[in-house]
Scaffold this motif. Structure first.
Motif, short mmCIF file in Angstrom:
data_model
loop_
_atom_site.label_atom_id
_atom_site.label_comp_id
_atom_site.label_asym_id
_atom_site.label_seq_id
_atom_site.Cartn_x
_atom_site.Cartn_y
_atom_site.Cartn_z
N HIS A 29 -4.55 0.20 -0.22
CA HIS A 29 -5.56 -0.61 0.45
C HIS A 29 -6.81 0.24 0.60
CE1 HIS A 29 -7.62 -2.62 3.81
NE2 HIS A 29 -6.92 -3.69 3.51
N ILE A 30 -7.98 -0.38 0.53
CA ILE A 30 -9.23 0.38 0.54
C ILE A 30 -9.37 1.23 1.80
CG2 ILE A 30 -10.52 -1.55 1.56
CD1 ILE A 30 -12.92 -0.62 -0.16
N ALA A 31 -8.79 0.77 2.93
CA ALA A 31 -8.88 1.54 4.17
C ALA A 31 -7.99 2.77 4.14
CB ALA A 31 -8.49 0.66 5.36
N PHE A 79 -7.52 -8.55 -3.23
CA PHE A 79 -6.77 -7.56 -3.99
C PHE A 79 -7.69 -6.73 -4.89
CE2 PHE A 79 -3.75 -6.42 -7.52
CZ PHE A 79 -2.97 -5.56 -6.77
N SER A 80 -8.81 -7.30 -5.30
CA SER A 80 -9.74 -6.57 -6.17
C SER A 80 -10.38 -5.39 -5.44
CB SER A 80 -10.82 -7.50 -6.70
OG SER A 80 -11.68 -7.95 -5.65
N THR A 81 -10.30 -5.38 -4.10
CA THR A 81 -10.87 -4.26 -3.35
C THR A 81 -9.86 -3.13 -3.18
OG1 THR A 81 -10.20 -5.09 -1.15
CG2 THR A 81 -12.29 -5.88 -2.06
N TRP A 82 -8.58 -3.38 -3.49
CA TRP A 82 -7.58 -2.30 -3.43
C TRP A 82 -7.87 -1.30 -4.55
CZ3 TRP A 82 -2.06 -2.86 -1.40
CH2 TRP A 82 -2.02 -3.72 -0.29
N ASN A 83 -7.46 -0.08 -4.36
CA ASN A 83 -7.74 0.97 -5.33
C ASN A 83 -6.47 1.53 -5.96
OD1 ASN A 83 -10.61 1.12 -5.00
ND2 ASN A 83 -10.27 2.11 -3.03
N LEU A 84 -6.61 1.99 -7.19
CA LEU A 84 -5.60 2.83 -7.81
C LEU A 84 -6.05 4.27 -7.58
CD1 LEU A 84 -4.71 1.04 -11.16
CD2 LEU A 84 -3.15 1.55 -9.29
N CYS A 118 0.84 -1.19 0.00
CA CYS A 118 0.00 0.00 0.00
C CYS A 118 0.87 1.24 0.00
CB CYS A 118 -0.91 -0.02 1.23
SG CYS A 118 -1.91 1.45 1.43
N GLN A 119 0.53 2.22 -0.83
CA GLN A 119 1.32 3.44 -0.97
C GLN A 119 0.59 4.66 -0.44
OE1 GLN A 119 2.00 3.43 -5.18
NE2 GLN A 119 2.89 1.40 -5.13
N GLY A 120 -0.50 4.46 0.30
CA GLY A 120 -1.26 5.60 0.82
C GLY A 120 -0.66 6.16 2.09
N PRO A 121 -1.09 7.36 2.50
CA PRO A 121 -2.00 8.24 1.80
C PRO A 121 -1.39 8.93 0.56
CG PRO A 121 -1.90 8.79 4.15
CD PRO A 121 -0.82 7.81 3.85
N LYS A 176 1.05 -0.57 7.09
CA LYS A 176 1.98 -1.43 6.36
C LYS A 176 1.24 -2.57 5.65
CE LYS A 176 5.32 1.09 7.88
NZ LYS A 176 5.91 2.10 6.98
N HIS A 177 0.15 -2.23 4.96
CA HIS A 177 -0.60 -3.25 4.21
C HIS A 177 0.24 -3.79 3.06
CE1 HIS A 177 -4.19 -0.87 5.78
NE2 HIS A 177 -4.40 -2.07 6.23
N SER A 178 0.22 -5.08 2.89
CA SER A 178 0.86 -5.71 1.73
C SER A 178 0.06 -6.94 1.37
CB SER A 178 2.32 -6.08 2.04
OG SER A 178 2.36 -7.03 3.09
N ILE A 179 0.18 -7.35 0.12
CA ILE A 179 -0.59 -8.49 -0.35
C ILE A 179 0.10 -9.11 -1.55
CG2 ILE A 179 -2.05 -7.15 -1.93
CD1 ILE A 179 -4.41 -8.93 -1.05
N ASN A 180 -0.10 -10.40 -1.72
CA ASN A 180 0.37 -11.08 -2.91
C ASN A 180 -0.83 -11.75 -3.58
OD1 ASN A 180 1.50 -12.76 -4.88
ND2 ASN A 180 3.39 -12.97 -3.73
N PRO A 181 -1.42 -11.10 -4.59
CA PRO A 181 -2.63 -11.66 -5.22
C PRO A 181 -2.38 -12.96 -5.95
CG PRO A 181 -1.82 -9.79 -6.47
CD PRO A 181 -1.00 -9.85 -5.22
#
Length: 296
Positions: free
Chosen positions: A267-269, A217-222, A190-193, A202-207
């Motif tokens: 991340h959506i949050a 991962f589909s709920t993450w946003n660009l 995650c690169q937010g804010p 420190k959100h991270s994910i491996n889809p």
């Protein structure tokens, strides 16, 4: 029953030792562990460690340890830990093709034969959606400037097609391109804010790991740093309207709309839905026309 000297209080969840000020700041119903001299507590994960240790010794101890683990007042926490453990054990990160990880593809169209092709398609769909928004804004453009606006849309569309709608950003096989956003193994952070390293959680994910991670991962946003709807597209329309013989720097607007120069994965949050209060660089909206000289 514990001696006053040497006793300590810590969080059940992770073993953090409490000071008096920290204790007063805790929310109601926080679970605590009271320790005597020489005792330690490393968090509820230690329960799982004891279960696994028993598994290595004898079967009867495993059954009894599991029974105690899942029936006392802390069972919900432990059940979540076990679920997370099972979830992690189900990962098949290195598998790429459908035949090697069929469960990952459950619920997807049969045309997707490997993981990268699906994630590439998802990215392309988002880019096409952004293009539709830019196109749909034409009704807000001054009538005298609409032809010029359409011309810029056509240039952007051709550019997107030439780079396959930037789907390579989510294709782990395109390592040279994808390295800007993720590792070759497919981890995304995650690169937010606003800054790449500013995610407080420190959100991270491996889809690529398993089906659940792919769905999550589909709920993450660009997220557009300089906002697409509030800033970039209206500024483009205004630039076309007031160009007064100047050439609109459409490639600058293209970078803001469709590339990692202005897009971050969040991340959506961590997706900041409020006004970012950022605007386009006025010095880059127009560019000098190329001079042509007749040779007599």
């Amino acid at each position: 029953q514990l001696p006053l000297a040497g006793r300590r209080l810590c969080l059940y969840e992770d073993g953090t030792e409490l000071t008096e000020s920290y204790f007063r700041a805790l929310p109601p119903q926080t679970e605590l562990v009271l320790l005597g001299p020489g005792e330690s507590w490393r968090g509820c994960a230690s329960d799982i460690e004891r279960l696994l240790a028993a598994f290595c010794s004898q079967q009867g101890a495993v059954v009894e340890a599991a029974r105690r683990l899942l029936t006392d007042e802390r069972a919900p926490h432990r059940q979540k830990l076990l679920a997370d453990l099972i979830h992690n054990l189900s990962e098949n990160i290195l598998a790429e093709d459908k035949e090697d990880d069929k469960k990952w593809f459950e619920g997807l169209e049969s045309r997707f034969k490997n993981k990268s092709s699906y994630l590439r398609h998802s990215c392309e769909s988002r880019m096409r959606g952004y293009m539709r928004e830019v196109t749909g804004f034409i009704s807000n453009v001054h009538p005298a400037a609409r032809d010029a606006y359409r011309g810029i849309i056509d240039l952007m569309a051709d550019k997107l097609k030439s780079v396959k709608y930037n789907g390579c950003y989510f294709d782990r096989r395109e390592e040279e391109e994808a390295a800007r956003l993720c590792t070759a193994e497919g981890w995304f952070s995650c690169q937010g804010p606003f800054d790449r390293d500013d995610c407080p959680c420190k959100h991270s994910i491996n889809p690529y790991s398993n089906r659940e991670s792919r769905i999550l991962f589909s709920t993450w946003n660009l997220d557009h740093i300089i906002e697409k709807k509030r800033a970039v597209v209206p500024e483009l329309a205004e630039a076309v309207k007031t160009r007064d013989g100047k050439e609109v720097n459409w490639e600058y607007f293209y970078q803001l709309l469709f590339t990692l120069d202005n897009l971050k994965l969040v991340h959506i949050a961590c997706h900041k839905k409020t006004n970012h209060n950022l605007s386009c660089d006025k010095s880059r909206i127009y560019r000098k026309r190329k001079q042509t000289h007749e040779i007599s």
